[in-house]
Design an enzyme around this catalytic site. Structure first.
Site: not given
Ligand code: SAJ
Length: 479
Positions: A244, A298
Site C-alpha cells: 500500500k 495519502c
Molecule cells: N497530482 C499531481 N500530478 C499528477 C497527479 C496527481 O500533482 O500527475 C496531485 C493531485 O493534484 C493531488 C495529489 O497529487 O493533490 C494526489 O492525487 P491523486 O489523484 O494522485 O491521488 P489520491 O491521493 O486522491 O488517491 C491516492 C491513490 N493512489 C494511487 O493512485 C497510487 C488511490 O488509489 C489511493 O487509494 C489513495 O491515494 C489512498 O487512499 O491511499
C-alpha cells in the site's frame, strides 16, 4: 504465495469461520470516514448485518438522520438504502460481531515534526482497544487503515491478545490450514480507492490482503469476495502494509520528478507541458503532471511511513516529499513575479473597486484564488497545497478573494461565487483544475477584472485564447 482469484459470495452464502464453521454474518466497522462508510454500506448492501461505529457524535447524528457527511458520487444513495433495509446501523460504541474492520485515520503525528514526520497511530490503537472487551473466539479483525510496516503484527496483535484469546499463529505460508477454535484471525486489507471514484473502485480494483497467517488471509478474502470483482491477492500482513505504501510513494516520487522538471523548464525558458507530452510519446515513459504540490490524505503522508522505519536508506523518498512540499511556495513566487511584471493587458473597467495604486506594491493587490480542494472535482481539503498557497499569499498582505464551487467550509475569508471572486481582481490564480475553471472563458472574466493577469498552476488554460484577450499569462513550468 501466488495470486489466487476469489469466488463470489454474499452474506446468504456467508464466508465461514474456519474453526467453528459458523458463518460470518455481523460486521462492526470502526471509523465512518472516506473508507469506513463506503465499506460499511457496501457490505450492508450485500446482505451483511453491519454496525458502523464513529466516535464523532456529529457523524453518528448525521447518518442517523439519513444524511451523509462525505461527498462522493453514489455514496448517499448507497448509505440511505443500507440504512433503510436495517442492514446498516450506526452507533457510538462497538458491539460484539463476527468481523471487526478498523478504518480510522492515520495522519502524521503533530508532535514528531521535521526532519522526518511519523505516523500518529492513536486512532488505530484506540479503535483496537475499544473492541477488546467484545472479542470472541473465531472473530476476524481487519485493519484497513494505512499504517507503517509491521503495525499489524507489532501493535495491533498485542492489543487484541489482551482479550485473553490467542491470535492465529505461525509464519504466513501456503501450508495447510489448521485453525484452532479459540483463536482470533487478523489481516491487513489496505484500501486502494481513488477519491471521486470510491464506489466504482471499491468493487472493481484488485485487492491485496495480508494475513498474520494463511487462515486469516483466506477468511478475509472470502469476506471481501462478497463484493470485490477485481482479483484478490493474498500475502503476509507486513508485505500488504508495504505494498500500500509503495503504491502511493511511487506516485508521489513521480509527481516530484514532474515538478522538478517544471522548475528546470522555467529556468531554460521552455514549456514543460509540451516537453512532457513529447517525452510521453516514448513507449516506456509516462511522466505525471506538475502542479502546486501534492495533497490529500495519502500521497502527502504515506511516504513518511516508509521513511520512519528506514530513514537512512530512503533519501529519494524524502527528497521527493520535500520537492512536492516546496511547490506551494513556488506558486506564491510566480504570483509575485506576475504582479511585478509590468502592467500589460487591459486595465478593466473603471469601477468603485479600483484601488489607488494597484501595481505599486503588494498590499494593494487583489487576488482571485480559484480552487482550494486538493484535486479536481472533489470537495476534499485535506493537506491541500492550495491552502498553503493561500497562506503564503495572505502573508504578503494581498487582498484575497477565494472561490471553490465544490467546497463549503468556513475560512478566515469567505468563499465567493466565481464571478464575484474575479470582480476587480488584479490576478487570477488557478490552483485546482475543477471543470468549472477549465471551462472558464477569458472573454467572460477579463472585463470584470482590474488587471488581466492569470497564473495557472495546473497548466489547464488555453494560453493563446487568454493572450488574445489581453491577459498576461504565467504558467507553472513554462519559462
Ligand atoms: N497530482 C499531481 N500530478 C499528477 C497527479 C496527481 O500533482 O500527475 C496531485 C493531485 O493534484 C493531488 C495529489 O497529487 O493533490 C494526489 O492525487 P491523486 O489523484 O494522485 O491521488 P489520491 O491521493 O486522491 O488517491 C491516492 C491513490 N493512489 C494511487 O493512485 C497510487 C488511490 O488509489 C489511493 O487509494 C489513495 O491515494 C489512498 O487512499 O491511499
Amino acid at each position: 504465495m501466488t495470486a489466487s482469484q476469489h469466488s463470489r459470495t454474499s452474506a446468504q452464502n456467508a464466508p465461514q469461520d474456519l474453526g467453528t464453521r459458523a458463518p460470518l454474518h455481523k460486521i462492526c466497522v470502526l471509523g465512518l470516514g472516506y473508507i469506513g462508510l463506503p465499506t460499511a454500506a457496501m457490505f450492508a448492501s450485500h446482505g451483511f448485518q453491519v454496525v458502523g461505529v464513529d466516535i464523532n457524535e456529529r457523524v453518528v447524528e448525521t447518518l442517523n438522520q439519513s444524511e451523509v457527511h462525505i461527498h462522493e458520487p453514489g455514496l448517499k444513495t448507497l448509505v440511505q438504502a443500507a440504512l433503510k433495509t436495517g442492514n446498516l446501523r450506526v452507533a457510538r460504541q462497538p458491539e460484539p460481531a463476527d468481523v471487526f474492520i478498523i478504518a480510522v485515520p492515520t495522519p502524521l503525528s503533530p508532535v514528531s515534526g521535521p526532519p522526518s514526520p511519523k505516523a500518529d497511530l492513536s486512532y488505530v490503537i484506540a479503535a483496537a482497544e475499544s473492541i477488546v472487551p467484545h472479542l470472541r473466539s473465531g472473530n476476524l479483525i481487519i485493519l484497513e487503515s494505512t499504517v507503517p510496516p509491521r503495525t499489524t503484527v507489532d501493535i495491533l496483535v498485542p492489543i487484541l491478545e489482551r482479550s485473553g484469546i490467542g491470535v492465529s499463529a505461525g509464519q504466513f505460508s501456503s501450508a495447510p490450514v489448521h485453525p484452532s477454535t479459540s483463536t482470533l484471525y487478523v489481516a491487513h486489507c489496505p484500501e486502494r480507492v481513488l477519491p471521486g471514484r470510491i464506489l466504482e473502485e471499491l468493487v472493481c480494483n484488485d485487492r491485496v490482503i495480508g494475513g498474520v497467517d494463511q487462515a486469516s488471509a483466506e477468511m478475509a478474502k472470502a469476506l471481501y469476495a462478497s463484493f470485490v470483482e477485481g482479483e484478490i491477492f493474498l500475502t503476509d500482513a507486513t508485505t500488504a502494509e508495504m505494498v500500500k505504501l509503495m503504491e502511493n510513494t511511487y506516485r508521489d516520487v513521480n509527481i516530484a520528478l514532474a515538478n522538478e522538471f517544471a522548475l528546470v523548464a522555467e529556468r531554460l525558458g521552455i514549456n514543460v507541458w509540451e516537453a512532457i507530452e513529447l517525452a510521453n510519446r516514448h513507449p516506456r515513459v509516462n511522466i505525471l503532471k506538475p502542479g502546486p504540490g501534492v495533497g490529500g490524505h495519502c500521497l502527502a503522508v504515506d511516504p513518511w511511513f516508509i521513511v520512519q522505519v528506514a530513514p537512512e536508506v530512503t533519501p529519494l523518498i524524502q527528497t521527493a516529499r520535500r520537492v512536492n512540499d516546496s511547490m506551494p511556495a513556488h506558486v506564491v513566487e510566480l504570483v509575485k513575479r506576475a504582479l511585478a511584471e509590468g502592467k500589460t493587458g487591459d486595465q478593466g473597467p473603471e469601477t468603485e473597486d479600483k484601488l489607488p495604486s494597484p501595481v505599486s506594491g503588494p498590499p494593494s493587490h487583489r487576488i482571485a484564488v480559484l480552487g482550494l480542494a486538493y484535486k479536481a472535482n472533489i470537495n476534499d481539503l485535506r493537506e491541500s497545497p492550495a491552502l498553503r498557497v493561500v497562506e503564503g499569499l495572505a502573508a504578503l498582505s494581498y487582498e484575497l478573494r477565494l472561490c471553490d464551487p465544490h467546497v463549503n467550509e468556513a475560512f478566515p475569508w469567505p468563499l465567493l461565487p466565481l464571478l464575484e471572486a474575479v470582480k476587480g481582481a488584479d490576478c487570477l490564480v488557478l490552483l485546482t483544475d475543477h471543470a468549472e475553471f477549465t471551462a472558464l472563458r477569458p472573454q467572460v472574466v477579463g472585463p470584470l477584472m482590474r488587471h488581466r493577469r492569470v497564473v495557472d498552476a495546473r497548466g489547464c488554460i488555453k494560453v493563446q485564447e487568454w493572450v488574445a484577450e489581453g491577459f498576461q499569462v504565467m504558467i507553472l513550468g513554462d519559462g
